[in-house]
Design a protein around this motif. Structure first.
Motif, PDB file in Angstrom:
ATOM      1  N   ILE A 166      -8.900  -1.063   2.671  1.00 35.80           N
ATOM      2  CA  ILE A 166      -8.407   0.066   2.177  1.00 35.80           C
ATOM      3  C   ILE A 166      -9.642   0.653   3.136  1.00 35.80           C
ATOM      4  O   ILE A 166     -10.698   0.817   2.884  1.00 35.80           O
ATOM      5  N   ILE A 182       0.432  -0.852   0.057  1.00 36.45           N
ATOM      6  CA  ILE A 182       0.230   0.704   0.080  1.00 36.45           C
ATOM      7  C   ILE A 182       1.034   1.643  -0.088  1.00 36.45           C
ATOM      8  O   ILE A 182       1.866   1.266   0.937  1.00 36.45           O
ATOM      9  N   HIS A 212      -8.624  -4.103  -1.298  1.00 34.72           N
ATOM     10  CA  HIS A 212      -9.915  -2.871  -1.827  1.00 34.72           C
ATOM     11  C   HIS A 212     -11.446  -2.655  -0.324  1.00 34.72           C
ATOM     12  O   HIS A 212     -11.209  -2.348   0.110  1.00 34.72           O
ATOM     13  N   LEU A 254      -6.815   3.006   8.417  1.00 32.54           N
ATOM     14  CA  LEU A 254      -5.932   2.698   7.756  1.00 32.54           C
ATOM     15  C   LEU A 254      -4.205   3.177   8.014  1.00 32.54           C
ATOM     16  O   LEU A 254      -3.460   3.669   7.862  1.00 32.54           O
ATOM     17  N   ALA A 255      -4.796   4.809   7.771  1.00 34.72           N
ATOM     18  CA  ALA A 255      -4.157   5.641   7.344  1.00 34.72           C
ATOM     19  C   ALA A 255      -3.796   6.562   9.303  1.00 34.72           C
ATOM     20  O   ALA A 255      -2.179   5.974   8.949  1.00 34.72           O
ATOM     21  N   LYS A 293      -0.315   7.185   0.181  1.00 37.49           N
ATOM     22  CA  LYS A 293      -2.256   7.649  -0.226  1.00 37.49           C
ATOM     23  C   LYS A 293      -2.529   6.138  -0.034  1.00 37.49           C
ATOM     24  O   LYS A 293      -3.912   7.020  -0.705  1.00 37.49           O
ATOM     25  N   MET A 294      -2.630   5.480   0.283  1.00 39.90           N
ATOM     26  CA  MET A 294      -3.701   4.303   0.380  1.00 39.90           C
ATOM     27  C   MET A 294      -3.609   3.459  -1.512  1.00 39.90           C
ATOM     28  O   MET A 294      -4.922   3.075  -1.092  1.00 39.90           O
ATOM     29  N   LEU A 353      -0.763   2.894   9.400  1.00 46.49           N
ATOM     30  CA  LEU A 353       0.732   3.296   8.065  1.00 46.49           C
ATOM     31  C   LEU A 353       1.594   3.953   9.110  1.00 46.49           C
ATOM     32  O   LEU A 353       2.512   4.042   9.102  1.00 46.49           O
TER      33      LEU A 353
END
Length: 445
Positions: free
Chosen positions: A93, A65, A89, A97-98, A68-69, A101
């Motif tokens: 996603i 990933i 996806h 998740l951001a 920016k995913m 990460l």
């Protein structure tokens, strides 16, 4: 007394041997996976191959990933690439998740993040390239298994390391390819090819279509006032945006970005589907950049048309000279084609624009000193009169006035300036003065 037994009915000794054998098998599998992953780093493999290997050997879904995913690669046991991407996806996603990460990127370590609601966990391993984290390796595993939890972490961490090696190699190759491309473009622009066949090969490698006409555009970017670092960065961003704009409008455009100049080799018409020409695309570029970077100055010179790659250097020189002259005359935001210059091709080579202005003033200065409304009428009428080969009728049709009005204004110009427009030399001097005024963008022309 009966011996103690395990829940499986095995003796402690037998159970111990079973656990040791299991650990040995796990370690052997781990070593084997490590060996295969390390082998990929030595081969011409990509990150998709790494994801496929892990998915096949560990029976888990794996994805790479981006920051920016975006899904750079995905693999699930027994599934096609398309199905794997869709699964990732749908199940990975998510806005949360951001945050995960970012956590892994900050620690620079693989992390196991349980998801009790779904009975599984995410393992996130940052992929390092030099000091940056451009992507993450993420895998979906069973939540809190009795064994193998650390194994999945180790595999993910090692796989992320291999992905980092592959991405770094791709960056080097991409950079080298970009350098070769830039060298080819510079060679064509400078006309340094040793022979015709060599120039044709260079152009072919860049995607030049020898069946169509082309023009070279010289786009000069003027940084905002001041010598600050910000001004330089703004100018760089504007140059990059310029190249992207032309490629977006005309995908086969060949571009080169220099410190203060963007050079585009553009087919004619620039966009065959719509028939947009190079000058129209140049005007669109000035408009867009004006909106995005209002403090940046832009001027565009367009070279003559050509079809042979050997003429790229000539067209570029025409575009560059046109642009230099236009900028020297202070016509910021102008889009000027070399073909349209006429006698101005010679006039614009005069080093000092003030010398041109003085000549025009000597010839037509008395007219220019009249009130704005009157001098614009006189100068515009005189220009139309010359363009229509001294025909008052045709000039009147062009200006939408009576022929007698044209005759009157022309005679007034002669009275004011002392010129005799029936005399060849006076007429030529007046025509050159008008060309200068137009090149300078003065007198309302």
């Amino acid at each position: 007394m009966a011996e103690p037994s395990t829940s499986a009915g095995l003796s402690p000794v037998t159970s111990g041997f079973t656990e040791i054998n299991q650990e040995n098998r796990t370690l052997r599998d781990l070593v084997e996976i490590y060996r295969h992953l390390s082998g990929l780093a030595l081969q011409d493999a990509d990150i998709g191959t790494v994801a496929q290997l892990i998915a096949r050997r560990t029976e888990v879904t794996v994805a790479v990933i981006s920051q920016k995913m975006g899904i750079l690669a995905a693999a699930s046991p027994g599934e096609s690439y398309e199905n794997s991407v869709q699964y990732v996806h749908d199940h990975l996603i998510h806005p949360r998740l951001a945050h995960l990460l970012a956590m892994a990127g900050k620690t620079r370590r693989a992390m196991r993040l349980p998801d009790p609601t779904r009975g599984r966990a995410r393992i996130v391993a940052p992929i390092l390239v030099a000091d940056t984290v451009p992507a993450y390796l993420v895998s979906l595993v069973a939540d809190a298994p009795e064994q193998g939890e650390d194994i999945h972490l180790l595999i993910a961490e090692h796989a992320a390391t291999i992905c980092g090696v592959i991405l770094a190699r791709e960056r080097v190759i991409s950079s080298a390819g970009s350098q070769v491309r830039d060298d080819l473009i510079e060679g064509l622009l400078s006309g340094s090819g040793r022979d015709h066949d060599e120039v044709v090969r260079w152009a072919h490698h860049l995607g030049f279509d020898g069946e169509r006409d082309h023009r070279v555009l010289s786009v000069v970017i003027e940084a905002p006032p001041g010598d600050s670092e910000r001004s330089r960065l703004v100018a760089e961003r504007a140059a990059g945006a310029t190249a992207r704009l032309f490629v977006a409008q005309s995908p086969d455009a060949i571009t080169a970005v220099r410190a203060r100049e963007v050079i585009i080799v553009l087919s004619e018409p620039a966009t065959p589907a719509t028939g947009i020409r190079a000058d129209q695309l140049g005007a669109l570029c000035v408009q867009r950049l004006g909106a995005l970077f209002p403090d940046v100055g832009v001027s565009i010179g367009i070279g003559g048309a050509f079809r042979e790659p050997a003429h790229i250097a000539r067209s570029y020189e025409e575009a560059r000279r046109t642009n230099e002259a236009v900028r020297r005359l202070g016509r910021r935001g102008a889009v000027v084609a070399f073909d349209s210059l006429g006698i101005s091709r010679l006039l614009l080579q005069v080093p000092d624009p003030e010398a041109l202005r003085e000549f025009a003033t000597d010839i037509l200065g008395a007219v220019l000193r009249h009130e704005q409304e009157h001098h614009v009428k006189y100068v515009t009428t005189l220009k139309s009169y010359f363009q229509e080969n001294s025909s008052p009728r045709r000039a009147g049709e062009r200006l939408h006035v009576h022929p007698n009005t044209v005759t009157y204004r022309v005679r007034r110009v002669e009275e004011i300036t002392g010129l005799d427009l029936d005399n060849y030399r006076d007429r030529l001097a007046a025509q050159v003065a008008l060309e200068i005024l137009e090149a300078l963008g003065e007198a309302g022309l």
